[in-house]
Design a protein around this motif. Structure first.
Motif, PDB file in Angstrom:
ATOM      1  N   GLU A  78      61.906  18.676  13.582  1.00 17.20           N
ATOM      2  CA  GLU A  78      61.752  18.569  15.035  1.00 17.20           C
ATOM      3  C   GLU A  78      62.401  19.724  15.785  1.00 17.20           C
ATOM      4  OE1 GLU A  78      63.795  16.194  13.393  1.00 17.20           O
ATOM      5  OE2 GLU A  78      62.111  14.987  12.687  1.00 17.20           O
ATOM      6  N   TYR A  79      62.825  20.764  15.063  1.00 15.90           N
ATOM      7  CA  TYR A  79      63.638  21.817  15.681  1.00 15.90           C
ATOM      8  C   TYR A  79      62.940  22.474  16.865  1.00 15.90           C
ATOM      9  CZ  TYR A  79      66.544  25.980  16.172  1.00 15.90           C
ATOM     10  OH  TYR A  79      67.354  26.977  16.669  1.00 15.90           O
ATOM     11  N   TYR A  80      61.710  22.935  16.682  1.00 18.48           N
ATOM     12  CA  TYR A  80      61.030  23.636  17.766  1.00 18.48           C
ATOM     13  C   TYR A  80      60.702  22.708  18.927  1.00 18.48           C
ATOM     14  CZ  TYR A  80      60.525  27.902  14.979  1.00 18.48           C
ATOM     15  OH  TYR A  80      60.766  29.042  14.255  1.00 18.48           O
ATOM     16  N   ASP A  81      60.415  21.444  18.636  1.00 21.34           N
ATOM     17  CA  ASP A  81      60.194  20.487  19.719  1.00 21.34           C
ATOM     18  C   ASP A  81      61.466  20.338  20.555  1.00 21.34           C
ATOM     19  OD1 ASP A  81      57.577  19.986  18.987  1.00 21.34           O
ATOM     20  OD2 ASP A  81      58.092  18.256  17.736  1.00 21.34           O
ATOM     21  N   LYS A  82      62.608  20.230  19.886  1.00 23.68           N
ATOM     22  CA  LYS A  82      63.878  20.111  20.602  1.00 23.68           C
ATOM     23  C   LYS A  82      64.167  21.380  21.401  1.00 23.68           C
ATOM     24  CE  LYS A  82      66.236  16.887  17.478  1.00 23.68           C
ATOM     25  NZ  LYS A  82      67.410  16.711  16.568  1.00 23.68           N
ATOM     26  N   LEU A  83      63.836  22.529  20.811  1.00 25.10           N
ATOM     27  CA  LEU A  83      64.105  23.790  21.481  1.00 25.10           C
ATOM     28  C   LEU A  83      63.247  23.937  22.736  1.00 25.10           C
ATOM     29  CD1 LEU A  83      65.720  26.310  21.529  1.00 25.10           C
ATOM     30  CD2 LEU A  83      64.259  27.299  19.762  1.00 25.10           C
TER      31      LEU A  83
ATOM     32  N   TYR B  49      67.237  32.234   9.359  1.00 28.16           N
ATOM     33  CA  TYR B  49      68.120  32.238  10.527  1.00 28.16           C
ATOM     34  C   TYR B  49      67.391  32.756  11.766  1.00 28.16           C
ATOM     35  CZ  TYR B  49      71.607  33.656  13.909  1.00 28.16           C
ATOM     36  OH  TYR B  49      72.304  33.834  15.081  1.00 28.16           O
ATOM     37  N   LEU B  50      66.619  33.830  11.596  1.00 27.94           N
ATOM     38  CA  LEU B  50      65.897  34.394  12.735  1.00 27.94           C
ATOM     39  C   LEU B  50      64.950  33.372  13.351  1.00 27.94           C
ATOM     40  CD1 LEU B  50      65.009  37.948  11.343  1.00 27.94           C
ATOM     41  CD2 LEU B  50      66.781  37.381  13.017  1.00 27.94           C
ATOM     42  N   GLN B  51      64.403  32.491  12.517  1.00 29.08           N
ATOM     43  CA  GLN B  51      63.446  31.505  13.009  1.00 29.08           C
ATOM     44  C   GLN B  51      64.096  30.196  13.447  1.00 29.08           C
ATOM     45  OE1 GLN B  51      59.739  31.247  10.526  1.00 29.08           O
ATOM     46  NE2 GLN B  51      60.856  32.676   9.213  1.00 29.08           N
ATOM     47  N   TYR B  52      65.178  29.778  12.770  1.00 28.76           N
ATOM     48  CA  TYR B  52      65.680  28.424  12.972  1.00 28.76           C
ATOM     49  C   TYR B  52      67.190  28.299  13.179  1.00 28.76           C
ATOM     50  CZ  TYR B  52      61.214  27.390  10.623  1.00 28.76           C
ATOM     51  OH  TYR B  52      59.896  27.332  10.262  1.00 28.76           O
TER      52      TYR B  52
ATOM     53  N   TYR C 153      69.853  29.462  15.156  1.00 30.43           N
ATOM     54  CA  TYR C 153      70.778  29.756  16.252  1.00 30.43           C
ATOM     55  C   TYR C 153      71.405  28.506  16.869  1.00 30.43           C
ATOM     56  CZ  TYR C 153      72.643  32.058  20.423  1.00 30.43           C
ATOM     57  OH  TYR C 153      73.484  32.542  21.409  1.00 30.43           O
ATOM     58  N   TYR C 154      70.616  27.436  16.994  1.00 25.05           N
ATOM     59  CA  TYR C 154      71.120  26.213  17.629  1.00 25.05           C
ATOM     60  C   TYR C 154      71.556  25.215  16.560  1.00 25.05           C
ATOM     61  CZ  TYR C 154      68.941  28.100  21.844  1.00 25.05           C
ATOM     62  OH  TYR C 154      68.597  28.898  22.889  1.00 25.05           O
ATOM     63  N   PRO C 155      72.777  24.678  16.664  1.00 25.38           N
ATOM     64  CA  PRO C 155      73.290  23.788  15.609  1.00 25.38           C
ATOM     65  C   PRO C 155      72.441  22.547  15.356  1.00 25.38           C
ATOM     66  CG  PRO C 155      75.070  24.510  17.050  1.00 25.38           C
ATOM     67  CD  PRO C 155      73.801  24.976  17.692  1.00 25.38           C
ATOM     68  N   PHE C 156      71.633  22.130  16.323  1.00 28.42           N
ATOM     69  CA  PHE C 156      70.849  20.914  16.091  1.00 28.42           C
ATOM     70  C   PHE C 156      69.758  21.108  15.040  1.00 28.42           C
ATOM     71  CE2 PHE C 156      69.184  22.668  20.190  1.00 28.42           C
ATOM     72  CZ  PHE C 156      67.882  22.977  19.818  1.00 28.42           C
ATOM     73  N   TYR C 157      69.592  22.330  14.534  1.00 27.94           N
ATOM     74  CA  TYR C 157      68.706  22.555  13.388  1.00 27.94           C
ATOM     75  C   TYR C 157      69.116  21.672  12.218  1.00 27.94           C
ATOM     76  CZ  TYR C 157      66.981  24.931   9.171  1.00 27.94           C
ATOM     77  OH  TYR C 157      66.411  25.215   7.945  1.00 27.94           O
ATOM     78  N   PHE C 158      70.423  21.457  12.048  1.00 21.91           N
ATOM     79  CA  PHE C 158      70.928  20.719  10.903  1.00 21.91           C
ATOM     80  C   PHE C 158      70.845  19.212  11.112  1.00 21.91           C
ATOM     81  CE2 PHE C 158      72.822  24.919  10.730  1.00 21.91           C
ATOM     82  CZ  PHE C 158      72.555  25.275   9.416  1.00 21.91           C
ATOM     83  N   GLU C 159      70.439  18.786  12.300  1.00 25.98           N
ATOM     84  CA  GLU C 159      70.244  17.361  12.560  1.00 25.98           C
ATOM     85  C   GLU C 159      68.839  16.902  12.190  1.00 25.98           C
ATOM     86  OE1 GLU C 159      71.084  16.847  16.663  1.00 25.98           O
ATOM     87  OE2 GLU C 159      73.154  17.559  16.516  1.00 25.98           O
TER      88      GLU C 159
ATOM     89  N   LEU D  23      64.138  31.412  20.050  1.00 25.53           N
ATOM     90  CA  LEU D  23      63.280  31.212  21.223  1.00 25.53           C
ATOM     91  C   LEU D  23      61.981  31.980  21.077  1.00 25.53           C
ATOM     92  CD1 LEU D  23      65.858  31.438  24.159  1.00 25.53           C
ATOM     93  CD2 LEU D  23      64.579  29.403  23.449  1.00 25.53           C
ATOM     94  N   LEU D  24      62.074  33.169  20.492  1.00 25.95           N
ATOM     95  CA  LEU D  24      60.895  34.004  20.302  1.00 25.95           C
ATOM     96  C   LEU D  24      59.880  33.305  19.392  1.00 25.95           C
ATOM     97  CD1 LEU D  24      59.968  36.798  21.247  1.00 25.95           C
ATOM     98  CD2 LEU D  24      61.077  37.766  19.239  1.00 25.95           C
ATOM     99  N   TYR D  25      60.357  32.764  18.289  1.00 26.95           N
ATOM    100  CA  TYR D  25      59.456  32.075  17.359  1.00 26.95           C
ATOM    101  C   TYR D  25      58.946  30.762  17.947  1.00 26.95           C
ATOM    102  CZ  TYR D  25      60.184  35.244  13.434  1.00 26.95           C
ATOM    103  OH  TYR D  25      60.180  36.341  12.608  1.00 26.95           O
ATOM    104  N   ALA D  26      59.747  30.099  18.743  1.00 28.39           N
ATOM    105  CA  ALA D  26      59.339  28.810  19.306  1.00 28.39           C
ATOM    106  C   ALA D  26      58.308  28.964  20.415  1.00 28.39           C
ATOM    107  CB  ALA D  26      60.564  28.071  19.841  1.00 28.39           C
ATOM    108  N   LEU D  27      58.417  30.029  21.212  1.00 31.97           N
ATOM    109  CA  LEU D  27      57.607  30.142  22.427  1.00 31.97           C
ATOM    110  C   LEU D  27      56.435  31.110  22.320  1.00 31.97           C
ATOM    111  CD1 LEU D  27      60.488  30.157  25.075  1.00 31.97           C
ATOM    112  CD2 LEU D  27      59.139  28.219  24.255  1.00 31.97           C
TER     113      LEU D  27
END
Length: 401
Positions: free
Chosen positions: A210-215, A195-198, A200-206, A311-315
């Motif tokens: 591609e989660y971090y790219d979308k973020l 959860y801490l990494q992925y 927070y945003y519901p589009f994770y389940f889509e 955001l922290l893990y993505a950026l």
């Protein structure tokens, strides 16, 4: 209008009702004028369409969902659509992405004043202003701010764990009961790191790959488009804003050095402070102060975090410092649940909640030395599954909304 109804039917036909967020129950849908604000990707559009699916039969022409960012509104006005819709017997008008329509507030005010039997529900960016100088809607509109998923909501979507939210007083007084109930159904620590990494945003389940790219696309859109349009940030400064975000992602939030941020980004000190305020309005960062009642415009914050740990893990270019991740999560979940969060002060704990509760955040070995003499104080400890007195698992604070 027929074109709008065709699109309405298409939008509604593909929306899933498998999971509906609790935000649905928090909104007073009977209000005549509602706006649901939030950063891109938290599920505002889905929530509006789910409400329609749940309360109107397919083909019911008393309700219309449309998006203000479509080409239709290049040649039609909001007032024109509302007028034709009401003449056809329309009663509920849902307008998505309203902030993308120039002068939206003036026309919405006209619609509100002209059609007293029409319910209007809007969605828009976190940056939209209810009083934007064109029309003051503050006496007419009910505003709801929509956050991303809590840890509790993530567990429901990810593994099907259905557990009601708890209030902060309930958690602090009886954390043991919550922890025992949840732990009897799953191992929360097994899912917490994900959860801490992925989560927070519901589009994770889509699409998890591609989660971090979308973020990152969300962050770029907010800076390149929304901040330039709604806060008049010069286009030439958007790269500096992204650099500022990068620096913040690598900071250990013990002391905020504005001069250092200025040097690292090439932004003047006063402009750094202004941009920090804008980034917080956009739900990209969170500023903490020791006393919110005395905060002045462009005052230096005592701590700065990214808005959420994803955001922290993505950026962050390296693996984020775990202490920063923990504090970022705690601040996000408490703020999203509607609590007032302040910096407790040097050697007095990490956070002061609602003016009276002090919480120190740390690992499983975190003690109470920094809370000595602090009344109503607690430790939020990572890597523990059960509560022990005033030491409460950090993950449990993800059940507040």
């Amino acid at each position: 209008m027929e074109k709008l109804f065709e699109r309405h039917d298409a939008y509604l036909s593909i929306v899933s009702m498998e999971y509906v967020r609790d935000m649905m129950q928090r909104i007073n849908w009977d209000a005549r004028l509602i706006v649901i604000r939030g950063p891109k990707g938290v599920g505002k559009s889905t929530l509006m369409k789910q409400y329609i699916r749940g309360h109107f039969e397919p083909g019911d022409r008393h309700v219309l969902y449309c998006s203000a960012d479509t080409t239709y509104f290049a040649t039609h006005t909001l007032v024109e659509v509302a007028e034709k819709f009401v003449k056809l017997g329309g009663q509920w008008l849902f307008i998505d992405e309203v902030h993308k329509y120039p002068g939206w507030s003036r026309e919405i005010k006209d619609i509100y004043d002209l059609y007293s039997n029409l319910h209007v529900v809007l969605s828009g960016s976190s940056l939209i202003q209810i009083n934007d100088g064109q029309a003051d809607l503050s006496r007419r509109i009910v505003v709801y701010d929509m956050p991303g998923l809590s840890f509790r909501e993530f567990l429901r979507l990810d593994i099907g764990l259905n557990y009601d939210p708890v209030s902060l007083p309930q958690l602090l007084e009886n954390a043991g009961k919550l922890c025992a109930n949840v732990s009897s159904q799953c191992h929360p620590l097994e899912h917490f790191s994900r959860y801490l990494q992925y989560g927070y945003y519901p589009f994770y389940f889509e699409g998890k790959q591609e989660y971090y790219d979308k973020l990152e696309n969300v962050v770029n859109y907010i800076i390149d488009v929304e901040l330039t349009k709604h806060r008049n940030v010069e286009i030439g400064n958007t790269r500096k804003l992204k650099a500022l975000i990068q620096v913040i992602s690598q900071m250990t939030p013990y002391e905020v050095d504005i001069a250092k941020l200025s040097r690292a980004t090439g932004i003047m000190r006063a402009t750094v402070l202004k941009y920090l305020a804008y980034l917080e309005e956009a739900n990209l960062i969170r500023r903490l102060f020791t006393d919110l009642k005395r905060v002045t415009d462009l005052q230096k914050p005592d701590k700065v975090y990214l808005d959420n740990s994803n955001l922290l893990y993505a950026l962050c270019q390296q693996k984020p410092e775990i202490g920063t991740v923990r504090e970022c999560f705690f601040a996000n979940q408490l703020a999203s649940a509607g609590h007032i969060i302040e910096y407790a002060g040097y050697k007095k704990g990490d956070f002061r909640i609602d003016g009276h509760t002090v919480v120190e955040v740390g690992g499983e070995d975190k003690g109470f030395s920094q809370l000595a003499g602090q009344e109503h104080s607690f430790v939020a400890a990572d890597d523990v599954e059960s509560a022990y007195g005033r030491k409460i698992p950090l993950w449990a604070f993800g059940f507040l909304y």
